[in-house]
Scaffold this motif. Structure first.
Motif, PDB file in Angstrom:
ATOM      1  N   VAL A  76      52.318  38.980  51.346  1.00  0.00           N
ATOM      2  CA  VAL A  76      52.029  38.087  50.215  1.00  0.00           C
ATOM      3  C   VAL A  76      51.666  36.695  50.730  1.00  0.00           C
ATOM      4  N   LEU A  77      52.407  36.221  51.729  1.00  0.00           N
ATOM      5  CA  LEU A  77      52.090  34.901  52.298  1.00  0.00           C
ATOM      6  C   LEU A  77      50.705  34.874  52.925  1.00  0.00           C
ATOM      7  N   ASN A  78      50.232  36.023  53.382  1.00  0.00           N
ATOM      8  CA  ASN A  78      48.883  36.117  53.930  1.00  0.00           C
ATOM      9  C   ASN A  78      47.852  36.475  52.860  1.00  0.00           C
ATOM     10  N   LYS A  79      48.258  36.303  51.606  1.00  0.00           N
ATOM     11  CA  LYS A  79      47.395  36.510  50.433  1.00  0.00           C
ATOM     12  C   LYS A  79      46.888  37.945  50.313  1.00  0.00           C
ATOM     13  N   LEU A  80      47.743  38.880  50.679  1.00  0.00           N
ATOM     14  CA  LEU A  80      47.418  40.295  50.546  1.00  0.00           C
ATOM     15  C   LEU A  80      48.283  40.893  49.443  1.00  0.00           C
ATOM     16  N   PHE A  81      48.156  40.304  48.251  1.00  0.00           N
ATOM     17  CA  PHE A  81      48.975  40.699  47.101  1.00  0.00           C
ATOM     18  C   PHE A  81      48.768  42.161  46.733  1.00  0.00           C
TER      19      PHE A  81
END
Length: 141
Positions: A76-81
């Protein structure tokens, strides 16, 4: 990154399946060894070992799940929601069905008949069942 996510999902599901299948195999063995009834202290000891194993595996499963949540947090922090949500969804669906299957075997232990004249065996088994429902690592001796 999607391949790494699939590897994470695969490892997560594999560990969960190993836990469940191992627990069910031990329950089946205990039911076979006792004939599905508790008639002696030896039978009670077999049941105690199975309950302790299930309690420990539940704690290990929780720890493993927390680790999975940390990995999903990194996604999520790497924007891979989307990938994180997909992993969580698939993990939840797969382990839900396996967990329900495992629960049917746990219920076979919980519903074992105590056929003995020794009230200590019956009381101890009832105590084991009560403790099994509590958050602890294993049964008291």
């Amino acid at each position: 990154m999607f391949q790494i996510s699939l590897i994470i999902l695969g490892c997560s599901v594999l560990v969960a399946l190993i836990f469940h299948f191992y627990a069910v195999s031990k329950i089946k063995t205990a039911l076979r060894e006792t004939g599905g009834m508790i008639m002696s202290m030896n039978d009670l000891e077999i049941v105690k070992e199975v309950i302790n194993l299930n309690m420990k595996l539940a704690v290990y499963y929780i720890v493993f799940y927390v680790l999975l949540m940390v990995v999903l947090g990194v996604l999520v922090l790497n924007k891979l929601f989307g990938e994180a949500a997909l992993i969580l969804f698939l993990f939840g669906v797969i382990t839900l069905f396996v967990g329900l299957w495992g629960k049917t075997y746990e219920n076979k232990i919980r519903n074992m008949e105590v056929k003995t004249d020794d009230p200590e065996i019956k009381n101890t088994f009832e105590r084991y069942l009560k403790e099994w429902g509590e958050p602890r690592l294993q049964l008291r001796s």
